[in-house]
Design a protein around this motif. Sequence first.
Motif, short mmCIF file in Angstrom:
data_model
loop_
_atom_site.label_atom_id
_atom_site.label_comp_id
_atom_site.label_asym_id
_atom_site.label_seq_id
_atom_site.Cartn_x
_atom_site.Cartn_y
_atom_site.Cartn_z
N UNK A 1 -4.61 -11.35 1.14
CA UNK A 1 -5.24 -10.82 -0.07
C UNK A 1 -4.29 -10.75 -1.27
N UNK B 1 9.12 0.47 9.23
CA UNK B 1 8.24 -0.66 8.95
C UNK B 1 7.38 -0.91 10.16
N UNK B 2 7.06 -2.16 10.40
CA UNK B 2 6.16 -2.47 11.48
C UNK B 2 6.85 -3.27 12.58
N UNK C 1 3.10 0.88 12.89
CA UNK C 1 3.96 1.33 11.79
C UNK C 1 4.91 2.37 12.32
N UNK D 1 -5.32 4.52 10.28
CA UNK D 1 -4.72 5.67 10.99
C UNK D 1 -5.37 5.92 12.35
N UNK E 1 0.18 -12.22 11.37
CA UNK E 1 -0.99 -12.98 10.92
C UNK E 1 -0.61 -14.35 10.33
N UNK F 1 4.68 0.79 1.58
CA UNK F 1 5.17 -0.38 2.30
C UNK F 1 5.32 -1.52 1.31
N UNK G 1 0.86 -1.20 0.00
CA UNK G 1 0.00 0.00 0.00
C UNK G 1 0.89 1.24 0.00
N UNK H 1 9.42 -0.13 4.74
CA UNK H 1 8.82 1.12 4.27
C UNK H 1 9.82 1.90 3.44
N UNK I 1 -12.40 -10.01 0.04
CA UNK I 1 -11.50 -10.53 1.08
C UNK I 1 -10.88 -9.37 1.85
N UNK I 2 -10.89 -9.49 3.14
CA UNK I 2 -10.32 -8.45 3.98
C UNK I 2 -8.81 -8.37 3.76
N UNK I 3 -8.29 -7.14 3.72
CA UNK I 3 -6.84 -6.98 3.57
C UNK I 3 -6.21 -6.90 4.95
N UNK I 4 -5.66 -8.04 5.39
CA UNK I 4 -5.15 -8.11 6.76
C UNK I 4 -3.80 -7.41 6.93
N UNK I 5 -3.22 -6.95 5.83
CA UNK I 5 -1.93 -6.26 5.93
C UNK I 5 -2.08 -4.73 5.95
N UNK I 6 -3.32 -4.27 5.78
CA UNK I 6 -3.53 -2.81 5.65
C UNK I 6 -3.84 -2.19 7.02
N UNK I 7 -2.96 -1.27 7.50
CA UNK I 7 -3.22 -0.63 8.79
C UNK I 7 -4.22 0.52 8.66
N UNK J 1 6.82 -9.54 11.20
CA UNK J 1 6.57 -8.60 10.11
C UNK J 1 5.11 -8.58 9.72
N UNK J 2 4.36 -9.62 10.13
CA UNK J 2 2.96 -9.63 9.71
C UNK J 2 1.99 -9.80 10.86
N UNK K 1 -0.08 4.74 12.16
CA UNK K 1 -0.77 3.65 11.48
C UNK K 1 -0.61 2.37 12.30
N UNK L 1 8.67 -6.70 6.07
CA UNK L 1 8.00 -5.54 5.51
C UNK L 1 8.95 -4.36 5.64
#
Lengths: 546, 262
Positions: A326, B47-48, B42, B9, B232, A464, A281, A452, B1-7, B229-230, B85, A450
């Motif tokens: 996804x 990164x995360x 984030x 704000x 999930x 990202x 994204x 950025x 499908x839900x985007x489980x990687x999208x944070x 990193x995920x 995020x 991941x």
Amino acid sequence: MMISKAESRGRADLYRLLSRLYEREADQALLDSLRGLSLPEDNDDLKQGAAALRDYLAAAGPDAVDELAVDYAAVFLAAGSAEGAAALPCESVYTSPRRIFMQEAWEQVCRLYAGKGLGRAEGRADLMEDHLALELAFQGWLVDNGTVREQKSFLESHLLNWLPAFAADVDKYGRTPFYKAVTRITLGFLALERGLLEGLESGELSMARSFSVRNDRLAPILARLKEQYRVFAPKRFPKRGLKGADLIRYGEIDALTDIVYKEKSHLSAKEVFYPVSQTLFRFNGEECTQEEPADGREIILLARPCDINAVRRLDTIFLRNGQPDLYYARMREKLHLFLLECKEGFDNCFCVSMGSNVALDYEAAVRIDDICALVEVKNEAFLPYFQDEVPIDFAPEFVSENRRAARVPEIRREQLAEITVLDYWKQFDDKCIGCGGCNTACPTCSCFDTVDVIYHETSRDGERRRVWSGCMLEDFTRTAGGALARKTPGANMRFKVLHKIFDFKLRFGEEHMCVGCGRCIDRCPKDIDYLDAINGLSDLLAGKEG
Amino acid sequence: MENIMLPSPHKILSIVKETQAEYTFRVAYEGETKHGQFFQLSIPKVGEAPISVSGKGEGYIEFTIRKIGRLTQGIFGLQPGDVLFMRGPYGNAFPVDQFKGKDLVVICGGTGMAPVKTLLNHFYDHPEEGKSVHLICGFKDLGCVLFTEEIEKFKGKFHVIPTLDNSSAPGFETGMVTAHIGKIPFNSFEDYNVVIVGPPVMMRFAALECVKHGVPEDKIWVSFERRMSCAVGKCGHCKINETYVCLEGPVFNYSRARELLD
């Protein structure tokens, strides 16, 4: 019973001929061509229709064209008659309660044509889309380009649903035997078609599914496939490999000669549907916006059995371990797996030991040599591309023995404490440099970081990405606080080996993660032999047990 | 499908300096979180990272973050009003229902106090749900002490043993947390649970010490901090043997945790 390509061709031709007969008045050339026509005579309608047509043509004089033009106008255009005294050849007229044009049936066929990217044919602009001529032409097109299900569905929902009533009207209002005979033949042919399609659908009959294709004939087939699909296969990248050697990896191919089928690819097929680096994204200081795929086309991936079996393992991680991902799912949905036959294997392959030498979940299988390709088509959607080729009996063969073999130890969960502390793993501490090359080459390594990327140092605008990572990298387990869970290359090697031949199967059942492609061995700059590592562990455990 | 990687704000409401290196970020958040869960935060330009919820209240949650190394530094450039995020909450939680009506011992070291603080506050606010609470919280030195005010507050209802690893200060014991486990009156408890959170080495020795004092392994609960990193079940960083800490943890019963071998 097999239906040959010649029969498919004959079926489509007959649809086109019938379409022409209803489309406009007959001319002399059409009548001449009908004289030499041989029709199937599998049912009474066909037999009697053909006989009536022959009789008419035999007796037809020089005025026949004019006579038929009058008949055509009267029967199909309702010329010179009060309303209703004609057989208007449009489905809506026969299927709408008020017997009028452009009703539900018309809307349905318009949508169907548009869904196939078909516009109105040149010179037929005056015909309604649900005109019999166009419906027959579409059914002919489906014989060439559609699936059995599509053909059967259109035949039943848009031809057989109104043809009998229409034929009865032609019988009633026709002035010459000609159109009565043509309609009779149409009815008989459609009945024959229904039987054929039912047989094909139930599996009692089958289309020829394997073909021999000369390489010069493959080029146009590939070109046609490329109109709709992106086609990926192992490809040579000169001087891009280790120490200036060629690199063989998966890439989009433009020509058949791009396909490298005599060597093992250095990298696996996973990069085609799980990119090395992928933007998830984009963000600014306020919000995140999901990245959409740049190319919506579906993908044909020509891959060996090991790589095809590896796809299922990646599916397990990305789609079944927790909620589905996804980005992976949407690439995976587009993927059509074509098997690249692998009969011999290569150095360091041990797929037979891992049970991944055979892959059956492919949509087509291909054996390539320098002269021709043998193709087996499993997914019907790809049959039209090969229907004009020579039918043969072909099914892919698989490697039955590799030069090397793995002795995969049967590890019990309770042995793990003992295995974890084995001195055995320390041999890798000095040897492994933690480059992660093995992870990169592996078709089942799925781990990622991941990252950025900020567009300008002073802004918060950026994106990202997720980028392949690997458990053999030094910092793979390092937390934000700096702690490291596994601290040595030996510990990392233990983690990798056990993941590939023990704990993946323990968690997910079914199969080990490793498919035995041996690429990690080929790739290691320090000549660490992963297969030796498995076998060494196996021997060690066997020794301890005994 | 839900985007489980999208944070999504979330606005930073305040930033409180806890120590020289640790800051607590209060972030606007509507929704439930369970004690011991974490979010993927984030970190700008990096990164995360998984960060435990260290506090929560009406319309907000808090994260206590250590300013260390490259990874978390980016977050310290943010100001109240800026957007952070994040996605979550992730992971399981401490089994509060199993803790009800029983004595509770919490042993934590350093920032390990962050993931147990909402649990402690739960029993502080609802004393009727628990019995006694014993807290041993260890810090390296006086400069590293976190949540000073809340530790003082807890002293009102809990048995608290704050300790500094190898220095002394008024109000603090001296020594590692393990040195004080013997002071817990395990024998006087009818039924109890022990929660241990801190650096891996501290957790291991604290658990061994508890077992030495007769604590059954299945009464002990630990929480793992892993790179993720995920969060999930995809990126592979937090996997130990067949277990994904993000999916099955971070809270584990010690009888299982001791079988997870890095």
